[in-house]
Design an enzyme around this catalytic site. Structure first.
Site, PDB file in Angstrom:
ATOM      1  N   GLU A  60       1.005  -1.236  -0.157  1.00 25.25           N
ATOM      2  CA  GLU A  60      -0.124  -0.035   0.019  1.00 25.25           C
ATOM      3  C   GLU A  60       0.878   1.158   0.054  1.00 25.25           C
ATOM      4  O   GLU A  60       1.865   1.338   0.528  1.00 25.25           O
ATOM      5  CB  GLU A  60      -0.750  -0.235   1.328  1.00 25.25           C
ATOM      6  CG  GLU A  60      -1.465  -1.132   1.524  1.00 25.25           C
ATOM      7  CD  GLU A  60      -2.244  -1.209   2.909  1.00 25.25           C
ATOM      8  OE1 GLU A  60      -3.031  -2.174   3.121  1.00 25.25           O
ATOM      9  OE2 GLU A  60      -2.338  -0.278   3.484  1.00 25.25           O
ATOM     10  N   CYS A  74       3.516   8.223   1.865  1.00 18.33           N
ATOM     11  CA  CYS A  74       3.698   6.998   2.800  1.00 18.33           C
ATOM     12  C   CYS A  74       4.059   5.957   1.974  1.00 18.33           C
ATOM     13  O   CYS A  74       3.047   5.343   1.575  1.00 18.33           O
ATOM     14  CB  CYS A  74       2.672   7.228   3.982  1.00 18.33           C
ATOM     15  SG  CYS A  74       2.860   5.708   5.147  1.00 18.33           S
ATOM     16  N   CYS A  84       5.172  -7.553   7.284  1.00 19.86           N
ATOM     17  CA  CYS A  84       6.234  -7.124   8.338  1.00 19.86           C
ATOM     18  C   CYS A  84       6.533  -8.295   9.392  1.00 19.86           C
ATOM     19  O   CYS A  84       5.555  -8.796   9.739  1.00 19.86           O
ATOM     20  CB  CYS A  84       6.130  -5.858   9.155  1.00 19.86           C
ATOM     21  SG  CYS A  84       7.380  -5.289  10.072  1.00 19.86           S
ATOM     22  N   CYS A 114       4.279  -5.870  15.841  1.00 20.26           N
ATOM     23  CA  CYS A 114       3.679  -5.302  16.769  1.00 20.26           C
ATOM     24  C   CYS A 114       2.320  -5.459  16.843  1.00 20.26           C
ATOM     25  O   CYS A 114       1.583  -5.560  15.961  1.00 20.26           O
ATOM     26  CB  CYS A 114       4.127  -3.678  16.373  1.00 20.26           C
ATOM     27  SG  CYS A 114       5.778  -3.364  15.992  1.00 20.26           S
ATOM     28  N   CYS A 173      -0.600  -3.283  15.041  1.00 18.65           N
ATOM     29  CA  CYS A 173      -0.348  -2.796  13.573  1.00 18.65           C
ATOM     30  C   CYS A 173      -0.969  -3.801  12.583  1.00 18.65           C
ATOM     31  O   CYS A 173      -0.595  -5.155  12.811  1.00 18.65           O
ATOM     32  CB  CYS A 173       1.067  -2.441  13.391  1.00 18.65           C
ATOM     33  SG  CYS A 173       1.633  -2.535  11.973  1.00 18.65           S
ATOM     34  N   ASN A 212      -4.982   4.112  15.538  1.00 24.98           N
ATOM     35  CA  ASN A 212      -5.959   3.860  14.505  1.00 24.98           C
ATOM     36  C   ASN A 212      -6.336   2.393  14.579  1.00 24.98           C
ATOM     37  O   ASN A 212      -5.450   1.387  14.746  1.00 24.98           O
ATOM     38  CB  ASN A 212      -5.176   3.711  13.141  1.00 24.98           C
ATOM     39  CG  ASN A 212      -5.786   4.145  11.986  1.00 24.98           C
ATOM     40  OD1 ASN A 212      -7.301   4.153  12.206  1.00 24.98           O
ATOM     41  ND2 ASN A 212      -5.519   4.198  10.942  1.00 24.98           N
ATOM     42  N   CYS A 241      -1.717   1.787   8.010  1.00 24.82           N
ATOM     43  CA  CYS A 241      -0.746   0.800   7.634  1.00 24.82           C
ATOM     44  C   CYS A 241      -1.329  -0.582   7.437  1.00 24.82           C
ATOM     45  O   CYS A 241      -1.873  -1.272   8.514  1.00 24.82           O
ATOM     46  CB  CYS A 241       0.506   1.049   8.644  1.00 24.82           C
ATOM     47  SG  CYS A 241       1.690  -0.253   8.506  1.00 24.82           S
TER      48      CYS A 241
HETATM   49  N1  SAH Z   1       8.054  -0.247  10.553  1.00 24.82           N
HETATM   50  C1  SAH Z   1       8.213   0.967  10.684  1.00 24.82           C
HETATM   51  C2  SAH Z   1       7.556   1.852   9.794  1.00 24.82           C
HETATM   52  C3  SAH Z   1       6.068   1.390   9.343  1.00 24.82           C
HETATM   53  S1  SAH Z   1       4.953   1.577  10.532  1.00 24.82           S
HETATM   54  C4  SAH Z   1       7.956   1.596  12.233  1.00 24.82           C
HETATM   55  O1  SAH Z   1       7.409   0.630  12.784  1.00 24.82           O
HETATM   56  O2  SAH Z   1       8.390   2.541  12.487  1.00 24.82           O
HETATM   57  C5  SAH Z   1       4.819   3.451  10.425  1.00 24.82           C
HETATM   58  C6  SAH Z   1       4.024   3.660  12.131  1.00 24.82           C
HETATM   59  O3  SAH Z   1       2.770   3.721  12.315  1.00 24.82           O
HETATM   60  C7  SAH Z   1       4.933   3.368  13.063  1.00 24.82           C
HETATM   61  O4  SAH Z   1       5.206   4.331  14.109  1.00 24.82           O
HETATM   62  C8  SAH Z   1       3.898   2.575  13.831  1.00 24.82           C
HETATM   63  O5  SAH Z   1       4.350   2.452  15.045  1.00 24.82           O
HETATM   64  C9  SAH Z   1       2.622   3.404  13.207  1.00 24.82           C
HETATM   65  N2  SAH Z   1       1.423   2.320  13.419  1.00 24.82           N
HETATM   66  C10 SAH Z   1       1.199   1.114  13.127  1.00 24.82           C
HETATM   67  N3  SAH Z   1       0.068   0.750  13.122  1.00 24.82           N
HETATM   68  C11 SAH Z   1      -0.447   1.718  13.925  1.00 24.82           C
HETATM   69  C12 SAH Z   1      -2.010   1.910  14.460  1.00 24.82           C
HETATM   70  N4  SAH Z   1      -2.824   0.959  14.216  1.00 24.82           N
HETATM   71  N5  SAH Z   1      -2.254   3.048  14.894  1.00 24.82           N
HETATM   72  C13 SAH Z   1      -1.448   4.309  14.800  1.00 24.82           C
HETATM   73  N6  SAH Z   1      -0.056   3.984  14.581  1.00 24.82           N
HETATM   74  C14 SAH Z   1       0.309   2.782  14.057  1.00 24.82           C
HETATM   75 FE1  SF4 Z   2       6.420  -3.538  11.245  1.00 27.44          FE
HETATM   76 FE2  SF4 Z   2       4.126  -2.486  11.859  1.00 27.44          FE
HETATM   77 FE3  SF4 Z   2       5.877  -2.788  13.980  1.00 27.44          FE
HETATM   78 FE4  SF4 Z   2       6.447  -1.005  11.985  1.00 27.44          FE
HETATM   79  S1  SF4 Z   2       4.641  -1.061  13.455  1.00 27.44           S
HETATM   80  S2  SF4 Z   2       7.723  -2.651  12.714  1.00 27.44           S
HETATM   81  S3  SF4 Z   2       5.255  -2.192   9.961  1.00 27.44           S
HETATM   82  S4  SF4 Z   2       4.648  -4.302  12.667  1.00 27.44           S
END
Ligand code: SAH
Ligand code: SF4
Length: 368
Positions: free
Chosen positions: A98, A111, A118, A122, A125, A299, A342
């Protein structure tokens, strides 16, 4: 020009030097590489037939032996206000990634994704919930920017900023991510300022140190989300491998090496990491550090029960930080109505098509 090992080279995967070598390998003068580079990165050419200053025979050769397309758009959605556009690309091996365009008053920020899925898991996410499929190639990363550059050019606009905050962990795909960055900042082509491309990482400590050693100008954002190991372990599994003390050491090292500030990302989750205790712990962690905090109300995603903090809690958290001398900005969530978070569009698209996500994940994983 005889067909050779160049078969199905994706020209977007090449650096400028590699393109020059490619051109020389087929016994052409190196200025042909300059011309092709310009077509790719300045004029956003869609096909070789557009490259009118190349001899017909070369165009035919390139058409036969190389590819230009790095993804097919299978879904495109615009937010109600038209300011956010989200695109889902289908890659040749049926992975999906995306890209989101966010229009602000002056900025046009993209973005972009660096991996399909990934590996970091996390919990909050959507991408983390789907697991890891594969790294994106250089061309698959840059093509996202070129697609939107073309779209914006048709409206007399330009991409002004890129954040590597789409699907995937950029520093887990280190070489391709940095080559993509080089291709997009190359002054002969796309020419985006290195300062305009932000790399966001979950906190891969050795990679942060390596990146610091390169002393690049592209800013680093670190996704912190919790200021104590107990809390961070729960949200971000990789924290068990590189706990906060290691991560903060690496961040200090980065600042020391580059003299650049770090942006810390903090998704505010109601009743979880939006407490005054966490604010106090964060204040302590970031004391006297050259940094800024981005506060983003969570989110919500399908695989995680957490909810965004209320406006009241967001303000209270920010005020607590401010009293501790930590500067922060509350980011407005963009494109919520099109699920611009994301990883969320892919999930919904697969669900709409009646494809079980687990099943697809299994198939995709067997591809690499
Ligand atoms: N993997 C990298 C970059 C992609 S994620 C990272 O983790 O930094 C980009 C950002 O979106 C990160 O700060 C991540 O923690 C945040 N993110 C992921 N899922 C989210 C969610 N559901 N609500 C808010 N931020 C989120
Ligand atoms: Fe991967 Fe999502 Fe964690 Fe970023 S926030 S490192 S994209 S699992």
């Amino acid at each position: 020009m005889t067909p050779n090992s160049s078969a199905s080279v994706n020209l977007y995967d090449l650096s400028f030097n590699e393109l020059t070598e490619f051109v020389q390998d087929i016994d052409l003068p190196s200025y042909r590489a300059d011309q092709i580079w310009e077509w790719l990165y300045r004029r956003y050419a869609k096909s070789f037939s557009m490259m009118t200053n190349l001899p017909l025979s070369l165009r035919a050769f390139l058409d036969e032996e190389t590819v230009l397309n790095s993804g097919k758009v299978v879904s495109r959605q615009e937010s109600k206000d038209g300011q956010t556009i989200k695109v889902l690309f289908q890659l040749p091996d049926n992975n999906f990634i995306e890209t989101v365009l966010m229009r602000y008053e002056k900025r046009r920020t993209l973005c972009i994704s660096t991996q399909a899925g990934c590996a970091m898991g996390c919990v909050f996410c959507a991408t983390g919930q789907m697991g890891f499929f594969r790294n994106l190639s250089v061309g698959e990363i840059t093509y996202q920017a070129l697609y939107f550059a073309r779209l914006l050019a048709s409206q007399g606009e330009k991409v002004t900023n890129i954040v590597m905050m789409g699907m995937g962990e950029p520093l887990h795909n280190y070489d391709n991510t940095l080559q993509a960055l080089d291709n997009l900042t190359d002054s002969r082509g796309f020419k985006l300022g290195a300062r305009k491309i932000t790399i966001s990482t979950v906190g891969l400590v050795p990679a942060i140190r390596k990146y610091a050693d390169e002393r690049r100008q592209s800013p680093l954002a670190v996704s912190l989300h919790a200021a104590t190991d107990k809390e961070r372990d729960r949200l971000i599994p990789i924290n068990r491998r590189w706990p906060l003390s290691d991560l903060m050491d690496a961040c200090h090292y980065y600042i020391h090496k580059t003299r650049r500030r770090i942006t810390f990302e903090w998704a505010l989750i109601s009743g979880n990491n939006d407490t005054l205790e966490q604010a106090a712990a964060l204040g302590k962690l970031l004391q006297n550090m050259l940094c800024h905090v981005n506060l983003i109300p969570l989110n919500p995603t399908a695989g995680y029960g957490g909810q965004p903090s209320s406006r009241f809690r967001v303000t209270a958290f920010q005020e607590a930080l401010s009293k501790l001398g930590i500067s922060s900005t509350v980011r407005v969530r963009r494109g919520i109505d099109i699920k611009a978070g994301c990883g969320q569009l892919r999930d919904r698209m697969l669900a709409d098509r009646g494809i079980a996500i687990e099943e697809t994940a299994g198939n995709q994983q067997s591809n690499h």
